[in-house]
Design a protein around this motif. Structure first.
Motif, mmCIF file in Angstrom:
data_model
loop_
_atom_site.group_PDB
_atom_site.id
_atom_site.type_symbol
_atom_site.label_atom_id
_atom_site.label_comp_id
_atom_site.label_asym_id
_atom_site.label_seq_id
_atom_site.Cartn_x
_atom_site.Cartn_y
_atom_site.Cartn_z
ATOM 1 N N ASP A 164 44.390 33.666 12.934
ATOM 2 C CA ASP A 164 44.941 34.611 12.375
ATOM 3 C C ASP A 164 43.896 35.891 11.727
ATOM 4 O OD1 ASP A 164 47.806 34.433 10.085
ATOM 5 O OD2 ASP A 164 46.662 36.217 10.645
ATOM 6 N N PRO A 165 43.881 37.281 12.165
ATOM 7 C CA PRO A 165 42.803 37.948 11.404
ATOM 8 C C PRO A 165 42.963 38.162 9.953
ATOM 9 C CG PRO A 165 44.424 39.052 12.790
ATOM 10 C CD PRO A 165 44.936 37.751 12.999
ATOM 11 N N GLY A 166 44.037 37.660 9.298
ATOM 12 C CA GLY A 166 44.236 37.713 7.809
ATOM 13 C C GLY A 166 44.324 38.966 7.362
ATOM 14 N N SER A 167 43.505 39.312 6.247
ATOM 15 C CA SER A 167 43.577 40.462 5.521
ATOM 16 C C SER A 167 42.990 41.763 6.464
ATOM 17 C CB SER A 167 42.829 40.501 4.339
ATOM 18 O OG SER A 167 41.283 40.202 4.770
ATOM 19 N N LEU A 168 42.426 41.269 7.643
ATOM 20 C CA LEU A 168 41.797 42.481 8.344
ATOM 21 C C LEU A 168 42.773 43.406 9.035
ATOM 22 C CD1 LEU A 168 38.825 40.496 9.892
ATOM 23 C CD2 LEU A 168 38.777 42.162 8.484
ATOM 24 N N CYS A 169 44.153 42.629 9.109
ATOM 25 C CA CYS A 169 45.019 43.082 9.895
ATOM 26 C C CYS A 169 46.444 43.449 9.114
ATOM 27 C CB CYS A 169 45.444 42.151 11.051
ATOM 28 S SG CYS A 169 45.888 42.972 12.540
ATOM 29 N N ASP A 170 46.081 44.143 8.022
ATOM 30 C CA ASP A 170 47.238 44.447 6.972
ATOM 31 C C ASP A 170 48.091 45.588 7.160
ATOM 32 O OD1 ASP A 170 46.044 43.068 3.644
ATOM 33 O OD2 ASP A 170 47.456 42.209 5.156
ATOM 34 N N GLN A 171 47.448 46.340 7.896
ATOM 35 C CA GLN A 171 48.002 47.632 8.277
ATOM 36 C C GLN A 171 49.224 47.234 9.366
ATOM 37 O OE1 GLN A 171 47.289 50.197 7.041
ATOM 38 N NE2 GLN A 171 47.889 52.047 8.518
ATOM 39 N N ARG A 172 50.258 47.764 9.371
ATOM 40 C CA ARG A 172 51.293 47.451 10.223
ATOM 41 C C ARG A 172 51.348 48.044 11.488
ATOM 42 N NH1 ARG A 172 55.195 43.798 10.463
ATOM 43 N NH2 ARG A 172 53.745 42.021 9.506
ATOM 44 N N PHE A 173 50.005 48.725 12.056
ATOM 45 C CA PHE A 173 50.102 49.229 13.393
ATOM 46 C C PHE A 173 48.621 48.857 13.929
ATOM 47 C CE2 PHE A 173 51.938 51.559 16.664
ATOM 48 C CZ PHE A 173 51.056 52.504 16.934
ATOM 49 N N LEU A 174 48.589 48.775 15.113
ATOM 50 C CA LEU A 174 47.349 48.550 15.787
ATOM 51 C C LEU A 174 47.089 49.814 16.184
ATOM 52 C CD1 LEU A 174 47.574 44.983 17.657
ATOM 53 C CD2 LEU A 174 45.888 45.752 15.696
ATOM 54 N N PHE A 175 46.382 50.786 15.934
ATOM 55 C CA PHE A 175 46.284 52.174 16.506
ATOM 56 C C PHE A 175 45.363 52.018 18.067
ATOM 57 C CE2 PHE A 175 47.639 54.595 13.218
ATOM 58 C CZ PHE A 175 47.173 53.970 11.819
#
Lengths: 386, 184
Positions: A164-175
């Motif tokens: 899990d990338p954890g907090s690195l991936c809090d944003q709900r969108f992978l640009f």
């Protein structure tokens, strides 16, 4: 000498010349064959590299269509807007089962039904949007719901859930995102951009945040070339991210005509290993230009390869919605559009494949479904172990 | 009964009084399992590592006949044929097409079993490029064949029980379909 009692190393040599389909069939010969073919990462690597050198790799297109969530159908207000067929169509879509399939990219007739394989994720896929991040050495990298990451080899069924990338991936969108392989260190790297940049390394088995900055965010899936990912940016330029050195750099696009007009552009890699750029202008929607950068990073080496004109476009308004620029062809997802009041509704038509060397499109494959995603991968026996 | 077979023989003799005169083409002699004797040109013989090691590294006199008890006469003929062509093409700048044509003819009348036997021999004799080529040729012939064929060819026993076999087959059922043609 006797032809039986062949030393095992000779059997392995013979097997290493075979394509993946034959090898997977021969795993049924005996337990020893099963072991040789599937349990040795060196064998998988050497088979893949040899096939790549001989140009005998099997290239396939993996595609996925989903079912629109029923909540998106506005059952109360829609009939008021007159076109009940819109509602019918959305209801129809909800009845079409989601698909996960692959087809062979080099059959003489594109989309030949006999080359289509129905696939299933060998794991329970998490709910949520699917993003095909990239593919390397026959392994496909997938994100579900922008935050759950899996790797999967569609040929052998090998899969693993990544940390899990954890907090690195809090944003709900992978640009944007991309995947590459560094052969010197035998390392697969995933690059993702949410509100921060992050990298996953298969060697390190971990995610880390990148402390680099790039001027303008690139878009969607990066194109892998020379162990770097490439995207088009908003200023008509190309952003490259070197996966080994983890650094951004910039390149310029070719000087095509009418640069100021809106257009779509897509990057790819040509058969000769050049960065290629496919472009279509708003005022010439039935034409695609393809340019190649013959010398990496040298602006003046951009050369227009050809200008393809779509001789038989769909009726009415239509567009390319996803385009894959491959070595010797372009596979494009065509949607036709219909206006319902002020809304443009896209209707998936299917895929077409355009060969670089021919004037006419070389095949059409009708796919019903909603939100088609696709990615090219090669057949391999490769896996990523701990 | 042994027979002497000269392949690519070209013995030249110097006329002259010296008894220690050397042939312009040195010959190396081998004897195969069935008693056949072959005279090889030195440059061809040196392509075969097991022979090269025997004579050069172990400094054995060229007059010795090297025994090759694991090699049949017909196999030796084929090996010599391939190595001779290889040496010839070494000196050519653009031998690609010629090599391909030669390779096609080379395997034309060989059954898969014979190809396999020859592969085993090429491995024993240590001729790497011939081994690579033969492995490729065998793989071409078995590429679209089914599981039973491969078992029979390699003399391998099926050690899966029915249930295990079905399980393994289910890992990639598409691999068992559309054989013997170019569909994918």
């Amino acid at each position: 000498m006797e032809e039986t009692n062949l030393p095992e190393e000779i059997i392995v040599l013979i097997l290493s010349w075979l394509p993946v389909k034959s090898l997977l069939r021969f795993t049924c010969v005996s337990k020893r064959f099963h072991f040789i073919i599937l349990s040795n990462p060196k064998f998988a690597k050497s088979q893949f590299q040899a096939a790549r050198e001989r140009k005998t790799l099997d290239h396939r297109l993996l595609y996925n269509t989903t079912v629109p969530p029923l909540e998106s159908l506005d059952l109360e207000t829609l009939p008021l807007f007159g076109d009940s067929s819109y509602l019918e169509r959305r209801l129809l879509y909800s009845k079409i089962a989601p698909r996960l399939e692959s087809l062979h990219l080099e059959t003489t007739s594109f989309g030949d039904r006999s080359s289509v394989r129905k696939l299933q994720f060998p794991f329970q896929p998490p709910v949520g949007r699917l993003s095909l991040l990239g593919s390397c050495n026959g392994i496909v990298f997938i994100a579900f719901d922008e935050r759950v990451f899996y790797i999967w080899n569609p040929s052998t069924g090998f899969f693993r859930k990544l940390p899990d990338p954890g907090s690195l991936c809090d944003q709900r969108f992978l640009f944007n995102y991309g995947v590459g392989y560094l052969s010197a260190t035998d390392d697969y790297k995933i690059f993702i951009a949410t509100d921060v940049y992050a990298i996953f390394s298969s060697r390190a088995q971990a995610w880390k945040k990148l402390e680099v900055y790039s001027e303008s965010p690139p878009s969607y899936r990066g194109t892998l070339l020379n162990e770097a990912l490439h995207w088009l940016n908003q200023e008509n330029g190309i952003v490259a991210f070197d996966l080994a050195h983890e650094k951004f750099s910039k390149m310029t696009m070719p000087n095509f005509d009418e640069r100021s007009l809106n257009q779509f552009g897509y990057l790819g890699v040509s058969a000769e290993g050049w960065l290629s750029f496919a472009l279509s202008l708003w005022n010439a929607r039935d034409c695609i230009q393809v340019w190649v950068m013959k010398e990496y990073g040298v602006h003046d080496s951009w050369t227009k390869l050809f200008n393809f004109r779509f001789l038989d476009p769909p009726e009415g308004m239509w567009s390319f919605s996803r385009v894959l620029v491959l070595e010797t062809s372009i596979v494009a997802h065509i949607c036709s559009m219909k206006e319902v009041d002020n809304d443009c509704i896209t209707d998936v038509k299917g895929l077409i494949k355009i060969l670089h060397k021919e004037e006419e499109k070389c095949g059409e494959y009708v796919i019903e479904g909603f939100e088609l995603k696709m990615i090219r991968y090669q057949e391999s026996l490769c896996r990523i172990d701990d | 009964m042994s027979t002497s077979t000269d392949n690519n023989a070209s013995i030249t003799q110097e006329s002259g009084p010296s008894a220690a005169v050397q042939d312009i083409q040195k010959k190396i002699v081998v004897r195969t399992a069935d008693g056949e004797v072959f005279n090889l040109k030195e440059e061809v013989a040196m392509e075969i590592d097991i022979i090269k090691t025997f004579f050069q590294e172990d400094s054995i006199s060229y007059e010795t006949v090297m025994p090759l008890p694991n090699v049949e006469g017909w196999e030796m003929v084929k090996v010599i044929e391939y190595c001779t062509k290889h040496v010839e093409l070494k000196h050519k700048v653009d031998g690609y097409k010629e090599r391909k044509a030669f390779q096609a003819l080379f395997v034309q009348n060989l059954s898969t079993k014979s190809l396999l036997a020859l592969t085993n021999t090429a491995n024993y004799l240590e001729v790497k490029y011939l081994l690579d080529f033969l492995c490729q040729a065998v793989s071409e012939q078995i590429k679209n064949k089914d599981v039973d064929y491969v078992r029979e060819l390699f003399g391998v026993e099926n050690d899966f029980n029915d249930e295990e076999y079905e399980q393994v087959k289910a890992e990639a059922p598409w691999a068992h379909e559309n054989l013997n043609n170019d569909l994918h």
